[in-house]
Design a protein around this motif. Sequence first.
Motif, PDB file in Angstrom:
ATOM      1  N   PHE A  52       0.807  -1.113   0.002  1.00 63.98           N
ATOM      2  CA  PHE A  52      -0.022   0.017   0.024  1.00 63.98           C
ATOM      3  C   PHE A  52       0.995   1.363   0.122  1.00 63.98           C
ATOM      4  N   GLY A  53       2.135   1.144   0.368  1.00 61.58           N
ATOM      5  CA  GLY A  53       2.960   2.364   0.535  1.00 61.58           C
ATOM      6  C   GLY A  53       3.198   3.109  -0.941  1.00 61.58           C
ATOM      7  N   GLY A  54       3.045   2.233  -2.187  1.00 59.31           N
ATOM      8  CA  GLY A  54       3.173   3.064  -3.307  1.00 59.31           C
ATOM      9  C   GLY A  54       2.157   3.991  -3.576  1.00 59.31           C
ATOM     10  N   VAL A  55       1.014   3.764  -3.232  1.00 61.24           N
ATOM     11  CA  VAL A  55      -0.526   4.447  -3.661  1.00 61.24           C
ATOM     12  C   VAL A  55      -0.251   5.829  -2.484  1.00 61.24           C
ATOM     13  N   VAL A  56       0.175   5.663  -1.365  1.00 63.34           N
ATOM     14  CA  VAL A  56       0.283   6.936  -0.489  1.00 63.34           C
ATOM     15  C   VAL A  56       0.476   7.901  -1.119  1.00 63.34           C
ATOM     16  N   PRO A  57       1.298   8.351  -1.790  1.00 62.90           N
ATOM     17  CA  PRO A  57       1.864   9.692  -2.300  1.00 62.90           C
ATOM     18  C   PRO A  57       0.763  10.222  -3.384  1.00 62.90           C
ATOM     19  N   TYR A  58      -0.189   9.342  -3.710  1.00 61.52           N
ATOM     20  CA  TYR A  58      -1.046  10.033  -4.817  1.00 61.52           C
ATOM     21  C   TYR A  58      -2.310  10.521  -3.906  1.00 61.52           C
ATOM     22  N   VAL A  59      -2.518  10.173  -2.592  1.00 59.96           N
ATOM     23  CA  VAL A  59      -3.686  10.731  -2.072  1.00 59.96           C
ATOM     24  C   VAL A  59      -3.712  11.849  -1.910  1.00 59.96           C
ATOM     25  N   PRO A  60      -2.690  12.636  -1.320  1.00 59.98           N
ATOM     26  CA  PRO A  60      -2.722  14.248  -1.248  1.00 59.98           C
ATOM     27  C   PRO A  60      -2.965  14.841  -2.612  1.00 59.98           C
ATOM     28  N   GLN A  61      -2.401  14.258  -3.761  1.00 61.10           N
ATOM     29  CA  GLN A  61      -2.505  14.542  -5.023  1.00 61.10           C
ATOM     30  C   GLN A  61      -4.045  14.698  -5.606  1.00 61.10           C
ATOM     31  N   TYR A  62      -4.255  13.495  -5.131  1.00 61.26           N
ATOM     32  CA  TYR A  62      -5.872  13.152  -5.669  1.00 61.26           C
ATOM     33  C   TYR A  62      -6.812  14.108  -4.960  1.00 61.26           C
ATOM     34  N   ARG A  63      -6.717  14.420  -3.595  1.00 64.04           N
ATOM     35  CA  ARG A  63      -7.495  15.382  -2.737  1.00 64.04           C
ATOM     36  C   ARG A  63      -7.371  16.766  -3.308  1.00 64.04           C
ATOM     37  N   ASP A  64      -6.136  17.168  -3.886  1.00 68.61           N
ATOM     38  CA  ASP A  64      -5.874  18.334  -4.173  1.00 68.61           C
ATOM     39  C   ASP A  64      -6.278  18.818  -5.345  1.00 68.61           C
ATOM     40  N   ILE A  65      -6.474  17.909  -6.179  1.00 72.08           N
ATOM     41  CA  ILE A  65      -7.186  17.892  -7.596  1.00 72.08           C
ATOM     42  C   ILE A  65      -8.872  17.955  -7.667  1.00 72.08           C
ATOM     43  N   ARG A  66      -9.233  17.063  -6.749  1.00 72.08           N
ATOM     44  CA  ARG A  66     -10.603  17.060  -6.352  1.00 72.08           C
ATOM     45  C   ARG A  66     -11.162  18.409  -5.662  1.00 72.08           C
ATOM     46  N   ARG A  67     -10.335  18.870  -4.850  1.00 75.34           N
ATOM     47  CA  ARG A  67     -10.731  20.348  -4.211  1.00 75.34           C
ATOM     48  C   ARG A  67     -10.651  21.498  -5.008  1.00 75.34           C
ATOM     49  N   THR A  68      -9.454  21.565  -5.915  1.00 72.95           N
ATOM     50  CA  THR A  68      -9.464  22.688  -6.608  1.00 72.95           C
ATOM     51  C   THR A  68     -10.175  22.486  -7.918  1.00 72.95           C
TER      52      THR A  68
ATOM     53  N   ASN B  21      -8.396  21.335 -10.660  1.00 72.85           N
ATOM     54  CA  ASN B  21      -7.439  21.636 -11.393  1.00 72.85           C
ATOM     55  C   ASN B  21      -6.473  20.799 -11.522  1.00 72.85           C
ATOM     56  N   ALA B  22      -6.207  20.111 -12.574  1.00 75.28           N
ATOM     57  CA  ALA B  22      -5.293  19.127 -12.660  1.00 75.28           C
ATOM     58  C   ALA B  22      -4.029  19.343 -13.430  1.00 75.28           C
ATOM     59  N   GLU B  23      -3.950  20.683 -13.736  1.00 74.73           N
ATOM     60  CA  GLU B  23      -2.837  21.089 -14.465  1.00 74.73           C
ATOM     61  C   GLU B  23      -1.277  20.994 -13.941  1.00 74.73           C
ATOM     62  N   GLY B  24      -1.215  20.728 -12.705  1.00 76.79           N
ATOM     63  CA  GLY B  24       0.099  20.269 -12.028  1.00 76.79           C
ATOM     64  C   GLY B  24       0.412  19.002 -11.915  1.00 76.79           C
ATOM     65  N   PHE B  25      -0.597  18.208 -12.370  1.00 74.08           N
ATOM     66  CA  PHE B  25      -0.025  16.658 -12.369  1.00 74.08           C
ATOM     67  C   PHE B  25      -0.268  16.085 -13.774  1.00 74.08           C
ATOM     68  N   SER B  26       1.077  15.512 -14.173  1.00 71.81           N
ATOM     69  CA  SER B  26       1.116  14.912 -15.362  1.00 71.81           C
ATOM     70  C   SER B  26       0.684  13.466 -15.302  1.00 71.81           C
ATOM     71  N   THR B  27      -0.304  13.381 -16.219  1.00 68.22           N
ATOM     72  CA  THR B  27      -1.111  11.920 -16.599  1.00 68.22           C
ATOM     73  C   THR B  27      -0.167  11.092 -17.037  1.00 68.22           C
ATOM     74  N   TYR B  28       0.872  11.462 -17.681  1.00 67.55           N
ATOM     75  CA  TYR B  28       1.875  10.366 -18.314  1.00 67.55           C
ATOM     76  C   TYR B  28       2.535   9.450 -17.021  1.00 67.55           C
ATOM     77  N   VAL B  29       2.620  10.280 -15.777  1.00 70.81           N
ATOM     78  CA  VAL B  29       2.808   9.555 -14.660  1.00 70.81           C
ATOM     79  C   VAL B  29       2.162   8.230 -14.507  1.00 70.81           C
ATOM     80  N   CYS B  30       0.805   8.200 -14.704  1.00 71.06           N
ATOM     81  CA  CYS B  30      -0.147   7.159 -14.597  1.00 71.06           C
ATOM     82  C   CYS B  30       0.316   6.144 -15.708  1.00 71.06           C
ATOM     83  N   LEU B  31       0.533   6.683 -17.122  1.00 67.63           N
ATOM     84  CA  LEU B  31       0.613   5.971 -18.130  1.00 67.63           C
ATOM     85  C   LEU B  31       2.117   4.945 -17.802  1.00 67.63           C
TER      86      LEU B  31
END
Length: 271
Positions: free
Chosen positions: A27-43, A45-55
């Motif tokens: 589960f440790g690998g997914v923890v870094p994306y929790v604050p990023q997910y919450r920030d995108i959902r709150r704001t 705005n997904a401009e600061g996150f590269s979806t190529y990371v997902c790729l």
Amino acid sequence: MEAGGAEWLLVPMHQLVSWGAAGAMVFGGVVPYVPQYRDIRRTQNAEGFSTYVCLVLLVANILRILFWFGRRFESPLLWQSIIMIITMLLMLKLCTEVRVSNELNIKRRSFAAADSKDEEIKAPPKRSYLDFDLNYFWHWSKFTDYVQCVLTFTGVTGYITYLWLDSSLFVETLGFLAVFTEAMLGVPQLYRNYQNRSTEGMSVKMVLMWTSGDTFKTVYFILNQAPFQFSICGLLQVFVDIAILLQVYLYSYYPQKPVPHTAHPASTKAL
């Protein structure tokens, strides 16, 4: 008697540490994306996150699962890949919804066959086998297109793996490609920061978690004698994480002049 008592205590302690390390790997690998997910959902705005990371992570973990069929490594690493794939799909779904809601696309871009139409001029729908344009790769308008792409990649690589599973050279190469791809995880974000001459919009907490998680993961690989590809590429991944943190420092204390952006269609704004 004392030695026996100490051994009785050490055995369950060792077991707890092993379970804790395995849980952290899963589960440790997914923890870094929790604050990023919450920030995108709150704001919204997904401009600061590269979806190529997902790729990168989807490709890496699909290849790692296929590698498992040729060389059975520890099950926590297998479960980590499954959990990471689910997480990346959730990130993609959110980013796609946010981006589409914020942009007025002239044309909806698709991966596979679909009824596409120009929404502004209300042109009749045109049926195409592939509405595929490399300029818009991984920047489609619907989450289902990403799912179709991932399933296509999984099907093709799975079939090739099935045919070559008896070849040790192929299996080892597959394992190397899996972990090397994951080691390149931070490169899209590194390049995006360099292009913008800024780390604004990027979650620094996410990168700090990347660094600590990748360091833990690499040590775990070495101590548990995981396939050598895992250890080598883990070290490379830590190096990339540190490079991104250096960008945070440099662009914060030595601001760069923003690079003027050439006007492009809205769909190409973000990596």
